[in-house]
Design a protein around this motif. Sequence first.
Motif, PDB file in Angstrom:
ATOM      1  N   UNK A 216      48.596  36.584  32.705  1.00 56.52           N
ATOM      2  CA  UNK A 216      47.369  37.372  32.667  1.00 56.52           C
ATOM      3  C   UNK A 216      46.182  36.553  33.160  1.00 56.52           C
ATOM      4  N   UNK A 217      46.112  35.302  32.729  1.00 56.48           N
ATOM      5  CA  UNK A 217      45.006  34.437  33.160  1.00 56.48           C
ATOM      6  C   UNK A 217      45.000  34.265  34.672  1.00 56.48           C
ATOM      7  N   UNK A 218      46.186  34.041  35.243  1.00 54.04           N
ATOM      8  CA  UNK A 218      46.260  33.852  36.686  1.00 54.04           C
ATOM      9  C   UNK A 218      45.857  35.118  37.423  1.00 54.04           C
ATOM     10  N   UNK A 219      46.311  36.280  36.925  1.00 54.60           N
ATOM     11  CA  UNK A 219      45.974  37.548  37.581  1.00 54.60           C
ATOM     12  C   UNK A 219      44.475  37.797  37.546  1.00 54.60           C
TER      13      UNK A 219
ATOM     14  N   UNK B 192      48.945  45.381  40.379  1.00 56.77           N
ATOM     15  CA  UNK B 192      47.515  45.627  40.301  1.00 56.77           C
ATOM     16  C   UNK B 192      47.053  45.990  38.892  1.00 56.77           C
ATOM     17  N   UNK B 193      47.973  46.175  37.952  1.00 53.95           N
ATOM     18  CA  UNK B 193      47.592  46.553  36.599  1.00 53.95           C
ATOM     19  C   UNK B 193      47.617  45.386  35.614  1.00 53.95           C
ATOM     20  N   UNK B 194      48.140  44.249  36.038  1.00 54.81           N
ATOM     21  CA  UNK B 194      48.178  43.108  35.136  1.00 54.81           C
ATOM     22  C   UNK B 194      46.760  42.670  34.775  1.00 54.81           C
ATOM     23  N   UNK B 195      45.831  42.835  35.714  1.00 56.53           N
ATOM     24  CA  UNK B 195      44.440  42.510  35.421  1.00 56.53           C
ATOM     25  C   UNK B 195      43.890  43.367  34.297  1.00 56.53           C
TER      26      UNK B 195
ATOM     27  N   UNK C 221      30.553  55.676  39.130  1.00 55.02           N
ATOM     28  CA  UNK C 221      31.053  56.384  40.313  1.00 55.02           C
ATOM     29  C   UNK C 221      31.065  55.488  41.543  1.00 55.02           C
ATOM     30  N   UNK C 222      30.346  54.354  41.494  1.00 60.10           N
ATOM     31  CA  UNK C 222      30.297  53.453  42.634  1.00 60.10           C
ATOM     32  C   UNK C 222      31.073  52.157  42.390  1.00 60.10           C
ATOM     33  N   UNK C 223      31.827  52.104  41.300  1.00 62.76           N
ATOM     34  CA  UNK C 223      32.680  50.937  41.089  1.00 62.76           C
ATOM     35  C   UNK C 223      33.707  50.839  42.214  1.00 62.76           C
ATOM     36  N   UNK C 224      34.018  49.615  42.617  1.00 57.91           N
ATOM     37  CA  UNK C 224      35.148  49.455  43.528  1.00 57.91           C
ATOM     38  C   UNK C 224      36.421  49.888  42.812  1.00 57.91           C
ATOM     39  N   UNK C 225      37.397  50.331  43.569  1.00 57.05           N
ATOM     40  CA  UNK C 225      38.599  50.920  42.970  1.00 57.05           C
ATOM     41  C   UNK C 225      39.348  49.921  42.102  1.00 57.05           C
ATOM     42  N   UNK C 226      39.401  48.661  42.518  1.00 54.49           N
ATOM     43  CA  UNK C 226      40.104  47.654  41.725  1.00 54.49           C
ATOM     44  C   UNK C 226      39.483  47.525  40.345  1.00 54.49           C
ATOM     45  N   UNK C 227      38.150  47.435  40.298  1.00 52.67           N
ATOM     46  CA  UNK C 227      37.477  47.322  39.006  1.00 52.67           C
ATOM     47  C   UNK C 227      37.680  48.580  38.177  1.00 52.67           C
ATOM     48  N   UNK C 228      37.569  49.750  38.825  1.00 51.27           N
ATOM     49  CA  UNK C 228      37.732  51.003  38.086  1.00 51.27           C
ATOM     50  C   UNK C 228      39.128  51.098  37.475  1.00 51.27           C
ATOM     51  N   UNK C 229      40.173  50.800  38.261  1.00 45.73           N
ATOM     52  CA  UNK C 229      41.541  50.862  37.753  1.00 45.73           C
ATOM     53  C   UNK C 229      41.740  49.873  36.603  1.00 45.73           C
ATOM     54  N   UNK C 230      41.222  48.667  36.780  1.00 45.59           N
ATOM     55  CA  UNK C 230      41.404  47.623  35.774  1.00 45.59           C
ATOM     56  C   UNK C 230      40.733  48.000  34.464  1.00 45.59           C
ATOM     57  N   UNK C 231      39.493  48.438  34.539  1.00 45.83           N
ATOM     58  CA  UNK C 231      38.749  48.761  33.323  1.00 45.83           C
ATOM     59  C   UNK C 231      39.290  50.007  32.645  1.00 45.83           C
ATOM     60  N   UNK C 232      39.717  50.991  33.432  1.00 47.58           N
ATOM     61  CA  UNK C 232      40.276  52.201  32.827  1.00 47.58           C
ATOM     62  C   UNK C 232      41.617  51.917  32.157  1.00 47.58           C
ATOM     63  N   UNK C 233      42.434  51.048  32.766  1.00 42.97           N
ATOM     64  CA  UNK C 233      43.696  50.688  32.132  1.00 42.97           C
ATOM     65  C   UNK C 233      43.427  50.092  30.749  1.00 42.97           C
TER      66      UNK C 233
END
Length: 900
Positions: A93-96, A121-124, A149-161
């Motif tokens: 997790x730390x590395x991701x 992409x979900x380990x983060x 609504x303007x979050x980058x997709x990576x951040x949005x996916x990570x935070x929603x997970x």
Amino acid sequence: MLYGRETEQIQLNLIMNGARADRRSGALVLRGEAGIGKSALLEWAAEDAARTGPEVTVLRATGFESESHIASAGLHQLLWPVQERINDLPAPQAMALRRSLGMYDSLDTAEATPTGLAQDRFLGGLAVLTLLSCMADEGPVLCLIDDAQWLDTTSAETLLFAARRLAAEGVVMLFATREDGFTGTGLPEMQLSRLNRQEAEQLLNGRDLAPTTRDRVLIEADGNPLALIEFGSTPHAGARIPSPLPVAERVTAAFRAQIAALPDKTRLMLLIASAEGRGYLPATVGAGELLGVELADLEAAERARLVEITGTSVRFRHPLIRSATYQGASAARRIEVHRALGESADDPDCRARHRAAAAMAPDEDVAADLQEAAERALNRTGHNTAAALFQQSADLTPDLNVRAQRLGSAANAFLRAGRFAAADELAATAAKYAEAPEEHARLAQIQAAVEFERGEQSTAARLLIDNARHAAPEDVPGMLRTGATYAWSCGDVATIKQSAELLRAGGHDDKAVRGLAHIIDGDYARGLPLLAQLIKAGRNAPLHAPEERLHAITCGLILGDDTITLDLAVAEAARLRRDGLIGALPDALQALAQVQITAGRHRDAEATAAEAITIARDTGMAVRKSRINVVLARIAAIEGDEERLRTLTANSSAAPGCGLADVAISLLDIGLGRYETALRRLDEIAANPRRHTSANLLAAADQVEAAVRLGQLTRSQEPLERVQAWADAGGLAWVRAVAFRCNALVSDSGEAYEEALRLHEDGSRPFERARTELLYGEWLRRARRRADARIPLRSALEIFDRLKAAPWADRARSELRATGESSTTPAYEQAVAPDVLDRLTPQELQVVRLAADGISSREIAAQLFLSPRTVEYHLYKAYPKLGVASRKELHKLHLEPAAK
């Protein structure tokens, strides 16, 4: 002071109090139009949390439109203040997370490369969940994400997970978003409405406005708080803005009027700051120097309260001010500013973004910069971001074949992100430009994967087989093998055979495809031994060869080798958990649940399937839910739960007459004595090419029983021969037992029943054993051997009751009564405790099994993708249900080992 938000404030206060008092976590989306007061509510939440209780850690992030294509930009904002805590996370997790944040200085050489770290992409998201949970051990944590609504997709996916999996950590996550953005989150939402007349008047109190101007402002603002403030701050603003425009546009127009009144140099510095997007003051100043302006030129904008400058950041008071600044400038001026930002940027991603914004025509140099940025985004598992950058790079690429390659890379990135429609569209576009045959073959692999996800297995198989001859030599075997697997799943006989022939012609001895080709031809004697060899090879495969183990699991499910397949599925799920490969886990868990059902571990299977469905939902793969539900349909059929069975199979993509759904429905009909209905459906299954699988092998056995029950022995001959051929070729004890049972039904032979029961003693497939015992008991009773009949009937009843197979238990109980057995009270009516595990939820069951094995809460959390605090919460809830007080007492329950 907030006006008209009492209800919202109470709700936010309750969520925060839950985190503070009971460590309950919560996540909420605040939704509303621009200027409705979302940011003000977030600010109030932070102030209220600090004012009303122990110290709360507040983390903030704001989505910026200009950063929406920068992977992990929002995540970087949120976590950068606590980056030192990343060292406390489990290593994967730390590395991701370090890699997502671009902290390459903290990674060794191997970890910093794409092959050195798990590409999930979900380990983060799991890492963020663990990090927030650890921080919450010291006090509540409040995460405020504005303009989501303007979050980058990576951040949005990570935070929603992370947000979807919050439970008992003491963490609160609040997302503020515009009405039409950040949709499909799966989180509870709060819709902010406009202020009523009284509330709007309260907001204007204290402002020196003439009555007519005040009324005009109230009318024009229409209850929008930001409009009230802005129109009311300039006495004539409300009268100047034309009414027909929407409120947000009127506010923007008011801001443009303020900006237009500023000096030229101030407007230019504001434009540079708005185009820079990140709020990084040194970048704004650096570009300004190239254009002849400096930091002092922002002073007038500060005095007008359009921007705030603190330290090294410049922040617009409201996103609409940034939008008004940027959109109000001419196109030529914006291009000039982006060119200066690109020249002065010290960050390669920012340089690529600004150079692209300034490009007026295709430019290979700029396109190459964007491609490199896309590859860096991939290295951060920012697949959506990478796809957008690859696509932008393709748009600026002069060479058509290179453009096709970059569009193909964009399509592949979208595929890895689970955005199948986007991947398909880009792959089709790329095919129009591609000249090289190998590029068409690469695109065909993407399109085939999309078609398979859509349920078009035959189309997917044909795409791979037809294009394999154009592929690079190293890709050919994989394409043909995958094509054959797709074809097997839909019973496409011709494609499987063609794949086998092409592999053989190319000198590739692929036992799996050869085996499938023989099996689908009905030649079990040649096909099944090949699959058995692959199963054994997969069991002994080294850790660095997951493909072999995956092939072995597939072969094990086809062949019905439960023992080895269970071991392989458990090991594969453990590997994926250990490596944090969350996106791949639902498929492995589906296979595991399927084998757990055959082993009679129904509650475990339901827990496994529940986890698979939850992960699929949290990772944007909800389409897989119907496939997993069809696996569970067999449990509903065994239990005689017709309503649940119909629900589970309602969205099955299987064609009529074939597949697990139809096999389960037929089993329910037989259990309820509806033999004619069952036989019609089973005949349809038998006429389908997919009849040559272990699942449909059971359907063949059911077909024999239904035909015999109806006295139509001629309809039992073909399925009986098929079961016998499979048993002879595969040699598995349970299959041979079922074959003897079928023969006993047809020949009315007691000796065949006895041989079947002898083979059932290996312990696998308890439901099949109980069915054999029930039929044998019925045969013995008809032969007037009542005392002998009670022995198999009691055993059958015990298994059926344990499996909650109500229709079958009722039949066994009725037969026992006919033998003179007096104690046939249903198990659920007897004064005995129910199965202790039935008291637990699926997730509690998983946690308890792992805890009983001596695994720590931290390790359980990493395996189940939960926070350690949530694991402790589930244990706390489970202990009283189990009648124990601590972990130490779990061993008293003699639980079966967890499927780790």
